[in-house]
Design an enzyme around this catalytic site. Structure first.
Site, mmCIF file in Angstrom:
data_model
loop_
_atom_site.group_PDB
_atom_site.id
_atom_site.type_symbol
_atom_site.label_atom_id
_atom_site.label_comp_id
_atom_site.label_asym_id
_atom_site.label_seq_id
_atom_site.Cartn_x
_atom_site.Cartn_y
_atom_site.Cartn_z
ATOM 1 N N GLY A 12 16.071 -5.285 37.975
ATOM 2 C CA GLY A 12 14.804 -4.437 38.275
ATOM 3 C C GLY A 12 13.784 -4.924 39.384
ATOM 4 N N THR A 13 14.494 -5.759 40.332
ATOM 5 C CA THR A 13 13.652 -6.147 41.349
ATOM 6 C C THR A 13 13.241 -5.170 42.288
ATOM 7 O OG1 THR A 13 15.548 -6.814 43.055
ATOM 8 C CG2 THR A 13 15.025 -8.439 41.472
ATOM 9 N N ASN A 14 13.887 -4.112 42.636
ATOM 10 C CA ASN A 14 13.308 -3.056 43.409
ATOM 11 C C ASN A 14 12.143 -2.293 42.460
ATOM 12 O OD1 ASN A 14 14.952 -2.506 46.044
ATOM 13 N ND2 ASN A 14 16.628 -3.032 44.749
ATOM 14 N N MET A 91 23.140 2.233 37.710
ATOM 15 C CA MET A 91 24.449 2.107 37.771
ATOM 16 C C MET A 91 25.511 3.223 37.228
ATOM 17 S SD MET A 91 24.615 -0.150 39.957
ATOM 18 C CE MET A 91 23.788 -1.715 40.613
ATOM 19 N N LEU A 94 25.488 9.931 38.321
ATOM 20 C CA LEU A 94 25.234 11.514 37.792
ATOM 21 C C LEU A 94 25.966 12.660 38.116
ATOM 22 C CD1 LEU A 94 21.279 10.455 38.868
ATOM 23 C CD2 LEU A 94 22.342 10.728 36.577
ATOM 24 N N ASN A 108 18.023 7.235 46.283
ATOM 25 C CA ASN A 108 18.724 6.147 46.027
ATOM 26 C C ASN A 108 18.693 5.113 47.083
ATOM 27 O OD1 ASN A 108 20.703 4.540 44.412
ATOM 28 N ND2 ASN A 108 22.089 5.343 45.881
ATOM 29 N N HIS A 110 20.601 1.978 48.546
ATOM 30 C CA HIS A 110 22.176 1.226 48.578
ATOM 31 C C HIS A 110 22.180 0.076 49.434
ATOM 32 C CE1 HIS A 110 26.389 1.193 48.326
ATOM 33 N NE2 HIS A 110 26.403 0.903 49.443
HETATM 34 C C1 GAR Z 1 20.456 -3.553 44.405
HETATM 35 O O1 GAR Z 1 20.752 -4.351 45.313
HETATM 36 C C2 GAR Z 1 20.601 -2.302 44.802
HETATM 37 O O2 GAR Z 1 20.575 -1.828 46.233
HETATM 38 C C3 GAR Z 1 21.932 -1.904 44.371
HETATM 39 O O3 GAR Z 1 22.099 -2.736 42.951
HETATM 40 C C4 GAR Z 1 21.083 -3.822 43.075
HETATM 41 C C5 GAR Z 1 19.897 -3.628 41.952
HETATM 42 O O4 GAR Z 1 19.044 -4.796 41.795
HETATM 43 N N1 GAR Z 1 22.477 -0.641 44.229
HETATM 44 C C6 GAR Z 1 23.745 -0.236 44.372
HETATM 45 O O5 GAR Z 1 24.551 -0.809 44.444
HETATM 46 C C7 GAR Z 1 23.837 1.276 43.894
HETATM 47 N N2 GAR Z 1 25.039 1.900 44.467
HETATM 48 P P1 GAR Z 1 17.874 -4.694 41.178
HETATM 49 O O6 GAR Z 1 17.938 -4.077 39.726
HETATM 50 O O7 GAR Z 1 17.128 -5.976 41.177
HETATM 51 O O8 GAR Z 1 16.795 -3.577 41.809
#
Ligand code: GAR
Length: 208
Positions: A12-14, A91, A94, A108, A110
């Protein structure tokens, strides 16, 4: 105010970048209203609790089919009055019905420059492993609208990140997050909530 639901599966850093941006007043006309996790153990849920954002767990394996999962999700989002769904490290793919129903209202993040290293099987660290294996010299991140095609929706924002000698997938992942993802996602969310994103002919125009 646009009510925002952030969908997560892991660290969940985003999500944290969005919480921090909201605190700084940078999510104009948007309000983080719900966090929905596909995983009960996701650290992202702790971040939501710390920020006093209501959180919910919806696991794919508790439903008979992907369609049933999508229907439950749609029902929840409708009840909460959500106007924007943000996939931030979510992950679970949908179902098409869900994507159609929320078309133009799901975005989203990516961790590559789409159309490179994207589509089925490209998620998380795997994306960075693939970029290093290919030997590309530049990678980055993309925020895009979600369509029925995995990672195929209209691109909103992209930012390039250099690959450096000695990079490992983990080091590259961290740098792509710091230099690109945590900046791009709050910006794209704010632009959406301000009504500044116009999709036409499969591409996005950013209005001034
Ligand atoms: C992030 O790097 C995001 O871009 C990626 O998963 C990570 C989640 O990190 N998403 C994908 O690969 C989707 N195809 P987070 O939980 O720390 O935000």
């Amino acid at each position: 105010m646009v009510k925002i639901a952030v969908m997560v599966s892991g660290g969940g850093t985003n999500l944290q970048a969005l919480i921090d941006a909201e605190r700084r007043g940078e999510l104009k006309n948007g309000e983080l209203s719900a966090v929905i996790s596909s995983n009960a153990d996701a650290y992202a849920l702790k971040r939501a609790n710390r920020a006093f954002i209501p959180s919910y767990v919806l696991c794919r394996r508790d439903y008979a089919s992907t369609d049933a999962y999508g229907a439950a999700l749609a029902e929840m989002l409708g009840q909460l009055g959500i106007g924007l769904v943000v996939l931030a490290g979510f992950m679970t793919v949908l179902p098409p019905d869900f994507c159609r129903r929320f078309e133009g209202r799901i975005i989203n993040i990516h961790p590559s420059l789409i159309p490179s290293f994207c589509g089925p099987g490209f998620y998380g660290l795997r994306v960075h492993e693939a970029a290093l294996t290919k030997g590309v010299k530049v990678t980055g991140a993309t925020v895009h609208f979600v369509s029925e095609v995995v990672d195929g929706g209209a691109i909103i924002l992209q930012k390039a990140v250099e690959i450096l000698p000695g990079d490992t997938p983990e080091r590259l992942q961290k740098r792509v997050m710091q230099e690109a993802e945590w900046k791009l996602l709050p910006r794209a969310v704010s632009l959406f909530c301000e009504g500044k994103l116009q999709i036409s002919g499969g591409t996005v125009r950013i209005l001034d």
